[in-house]
Design a protein around this motif. Structure first.
Motif, PDB file in Angstrom:
ATOM      1  N   TYR A 134       3.606  -0.099   0.391  1.00  0.00           N
ATOM      2  CA  TYR A 134       4.321  -0.031  -1.196  1.00  0.00           C
ATOM      3  C   TYR A 134       5.709  -0.160  -1.013  1.00  0.00           C
ATOM      4  O   TYR A 134       6.262  -0.050   0.080  1.00  0.00           O
ATOM      5  N   PRO A 135       6.267  -0.580  -2.178  1.00  0.00           N
ATOM      6  CA  PRO A 135       7.869  -0.519  -2.118  1.00  0.00           C
ATOM      7  C   PRO A 135       8.555   0.917  -2.027  1.00  0.00           C
ATOM      8  O   PRO A 135       7.585   1.886  -2.027  1.00  0.00           O
ATOM      9  N   LYS A 136       9.722   1.099  -1.509  1.00  0.00           N
ATOM     10  CA  LYS A 136      10.315   2.168  -1.110  1.00  0.00           C
ATOM     11  C   LYS A 136      10.390   3.172  -2.521  1.00  0.00           C
ATOM     12  O   LYS A 136      10.034   4.489  -2.035  1.00  0.00           O
ATOM     13  N   PRO A 137      10.388   2.838  -3.622  1.00  0.00           N
ATOM     14  CA  PRO A 137      10.552   3.876  -4.415  1.00  0.00           C
ATOM     15  C   PRO A 137       9.194   4.610  -4.812  1.00  0.00           C
ATOM     16  O   PRO A 137       9.194   5.633  -5.097  1.00  0.00           O
ATOM     17  N   VAL A 138       8.077   3.661  -4.465  1.00  0.00           N
ATOM     18  CA  VAL A 138       6.625   4.471  -4.566  1.00  0.00           C
ATOM     19  C   VAL A 138       6.579   5.483  -3.587  1.00  0.00           C
ATOM     20  O   VAL A 138       5.885   6.456  -3.667  1.00  0.00           O
ATOM     21  N   ILE A 139       6.973   4.822  -2.404  1.00  0.00           N
ATOM     22  CA  ILE A 139       6.754   5.882  -1.196  1.00  0.00           C
ATOM     23  C   ILE A 139       7.421   7.040  -1.391  1.00  0.00           C
ATOM     24  O   ILE A 139       7.104   8.050  -1.122  1.00  0.00           O
ATOM     25  N   VAL A 140       8.815   6.952  -2.087  1.00  0.00           N
ATOM     26  CA  VAL A 140       9.658   8.349  -2.123  1.00  0.00           C
ATOM     27  C   VAL A 140       9.029   8.983  -3.152  1.00  0.00           C
ATOM     28  O   VAL A 140       8.769  10.483  -2.893  1.00  0.00           O
ATOM     29  N   CYS A 141       8.230   8.451  -4.086  1.00  0.00           N
ATOM     30  CA  CYS A 141       7.372   9.354  -5.075  1.00  0.00           C
ATOM     31  C   CYS A 141       6.423  10.108  -4.433  1.00  0.00           C
ATOM     32  O   CYS A 141       5.983  11.314  -4.749  1.00  0.00           O
ATOM     33  N   MET A 142       5.601   9.397  -3.737  1.00  0.00           N
ATOM     34  CA  MET A 142       4.499   9.832  -2.896  1.00  0.00           C
ATOM     35  C   MET A 142       4.802  10.920  -2.224  1.00  0.00           C
ATOM     36  O   MET A 142       4.098  11.960  -1.971  1.00  0.00           O
ATOM     37  N   ASP A 143       6.051  11.011  -1.122  1.00  0.00           N
ATOM     38  CA  ASP A 143       6.440  11.796  -0.468  1.00  0.00           C
ATOM     39  C   ASP A 143       6.799  13.042  -1.139  1.00  0.00           C
ATOM     40  O   ASP A 143       6.342  14.248  -0.925  1.00  0.00           O
ATOM     41  N   SER A 170       7.340   3.878 -13.926  1.00  0.00           N
ATOM     42  CA  SER A 170       6.102   4.214 -14.374  1.00  0.00           C
ATOM     43  C   SER A 170       5.088   2.970 -14.142  1.00  0.00           C
ATOM     44  O   SER A 170       4.105   3.003 -13.715  1.00  0.00           O
ATOM     45  N   ARG A 171       5.798   1.813 -14.788  1.00  0.00           N
ATOM     46  CA  ARG A 171       5.218   0.454 -14.556  1.00  0.00           C
ATOM     47  C   ARG A 171       4.794   0.081 -13.097  1.00  0.00           C
ATOM     48  O   ARG A 171       4.028  -0.292 -12.518  1.00  0.00           O
ATOM     49  N   LEU A 172       5.972   0.400 -12.369  1.00  0.00           N
ATOM     50  CA  LEU A 172       5.924  -0.079 -10.780  1.00  0.00           C
ATOM     51  C   LEU A 172       4.992   0.742 -10.158  1.00  0.00           C
ATOM     52  O   LEU A 172       4.276   0.069  -9.463  1.00  0.00           O
ATOM     53  N   PHE A 173       4.758   1.982 -10.378  1.00  0.00           N
ATOM     54  CA  PHE A 173       4.009   2.883  -9.656  1.00  0.00           C
ATOM     55  C   PHE A 173       2.567   2.625  -9.823  1.00  0.00           C
ATOM     56  O   PHE A 173       1.529   2.452  -9.188  1.00  0.00           O
ATOM     57  N   ARG A 174       2.293   2.200 -11.341  1.00  0.00           N
ATOM     58  CA  ARG A 174       0.870   1.940 -11.758  1.00  0.00           C
ATOM     59  C   ARG A 174       0.417   0.402 -11.229  1.00  0.00           C
ATOM     60  O   ARG A 174      -0.631   0.355 -10.705  1.00  0.00           O
ATOM     61  N   ARG A 175       1.384  -0.535 -11.274  1.00  0.00           N
ATOM     62  CA  ARG A 175       1.183  -1.655 -10.765  1.00  0.00           C
ATOM     63  C   ARG A 175       0.807  -1.700  -9.222  1.00  0.00           C
ATOM     64  O   ARG A 175      -0.085  -2.436  -8.640  1.00  0.00           O
ATOM     65  N   GLU A 176       1.410  -0.978  -8.453  1.00  0.00           N
ATOM     66  CA  GLU A 176       1.203  -0.827  -7.114  1.00  0.00           C
ATOM     67  C   GLU A 176       0.061   0.085  -6.637  1.00  0.00           C
ATOM     68  O   GLU A 176      -0.553  -0.202  -5.608  1.00  0.00           O
ATOM     69  N   THR A 177       0.016   1.116  -7.189  1.00  0.00           N
ATOM     70  CA  THR A 177      -1.265   2.045  -6.735  1.00  0.00           C
ATOM     71  C   THR A 177      -2.447   1.956  -7.627  1.00  0.00           C
ATOM     72  O   THR A 177      -3.528   2.557  -7.136  1.00  0.00           O
ATOM     73  N   GLY A 178      -2.285   1.370  -8.682  1.00  0.00           N
ATOM     74  CA  GLY A 178      -3.487   1.485  -9.580  1.00  0.00           C
ATOM     75  C   GLY A 178      -3.879   2.542 -10.295  1.00  0.00           C
ATOM     76  O   GLY A 178      -4.822   2.680 -11.250  1.00  0.00           O
ATOM     77  N   MET A 179      -2.609   3.382 -10.580  1.00  0.00           N
ATOM     78  CA  MET A 179      -2.885   4.517 -11.219  1.00  0.00           C
ATOM     79  C   MET A 179      -1.614   5.022 -11.839  1.00  0.00           C
ATOM     80  O   MET A 179      -0.647   4.570 -11.241  1.00  0.00           O
TER      81      MET A 179
END
Length: 243
Positions: A134-143, A170-179
């Motif tokens: 995943y891109p870094k912003p998504v990883i930061v969110c997950m952590d 919001s768009r990036l997270f949904r595109r990368e994770t499907g949620m």
């Protein structure tokens, strides 16, 4: 009695009473499952510390469990470092758990801590392995979500820590994770609730409060939607009692 004599005597007693240790292959499979972040397999291979195959390190039953768990933490730490966990973070985590082990006054506390720390190491490694996906912003969110399931988590807060606008994140997270972010948070809270129902004595209302659900009834409703069980049914079916 020197070491070699003690070793020979112990081998004789083990043969006499048909005592064997946990197989090397199974032990390595367990540590590999944690290191690879495979939580499901780690739970399948999980072995209680009071199993006969774990060996006897002390005549005092509580001290025996403490010794075994400290060894487990030491090995998990080194396997996870080899698997990519940052060394300082891994040793700090090890220190925290070893101090917790030292404070335990009852055997059940050791068993509970054993289950919790195995899950913790496996989940941390699972998140670590996602970093390349995943891109870094998504990883930061997950952590952030993983570390803050007990508090209210909002999209604006996540946007602030990633430096992105809420709409773009919001768009990036949904595109990368499907949620959606909200769906991901709920899913992680339900996963945490499953662990608490399986491995702890917390009541339903305590779990719903700890995981920041608006009410116990809301928690029950959401839990049933995700798992097909009420929390009470889930605990009855999956709770792992000490063997």
């Amino acid at each position: 009695m020197d070491i070699q004599k003690k070793l020979s005597h112990l081998e004789f007693l083990n043969r006499e009473y048909r005592i064997s240790h946990l197989s090397y292959e199974r032990e390595m499979a367990f540590f590999h499952s944690v290191c690879s972040g495979d939580l499901e397999q780690a739970r399948e291979l999980f072995k209680p510390l009071d199993s006969e195959q774990m060996g006897k390190l002390s005549d005092d039953s509580l001290r025996n469990l403490k010794y075994h768990l400290i060894i487990t933490v030491a090995l998990l730490t080194r396997y996870c470092i080899e698997g990519g966990m940052e060394m300082e973070a891994a040793y700090n985590l090890s220190d925290i758990y070893i101090r917790s082990i030292d404070k335990c006054q009852q055997e059940e506390q050791i068993h509970q801590l054993h289950r919790e720390l195995v899950d913790d190491y496996a989940q941390r490694m699972h998140l670590l392995h996602k970093r390349s996906l995943y891109p870094k912003p998504v990883i930061v969110c997950m952590d952030y979500i993983y570390e803050n399931l007990h508090t209210k988590i909002t999209l604006p807060v996540l946007a602030e820590i990633t430096g992105l606008s809420p709409s773009y994140l919001s768009r990036l997270f949904r595109r990368e994770t499907g949620m959606t972010v909200s769906e991901y948070i709920t899913r992680k809270r339900i996963e945490a609730a499953e662990n608490m129902l399986k491995y702890s004595e917390y009541s339903c209302i305590e779990i719903s409060g700890n995981l920041c659900f608006s009410s116990e009834s809301h928690f029950i409703q959401v839990f049933r939607r995700y798992t097909g069980y009420t929390p009470k049914q889930y605990r009855h079916k999956f709770f792992r009692r000490k063997k």
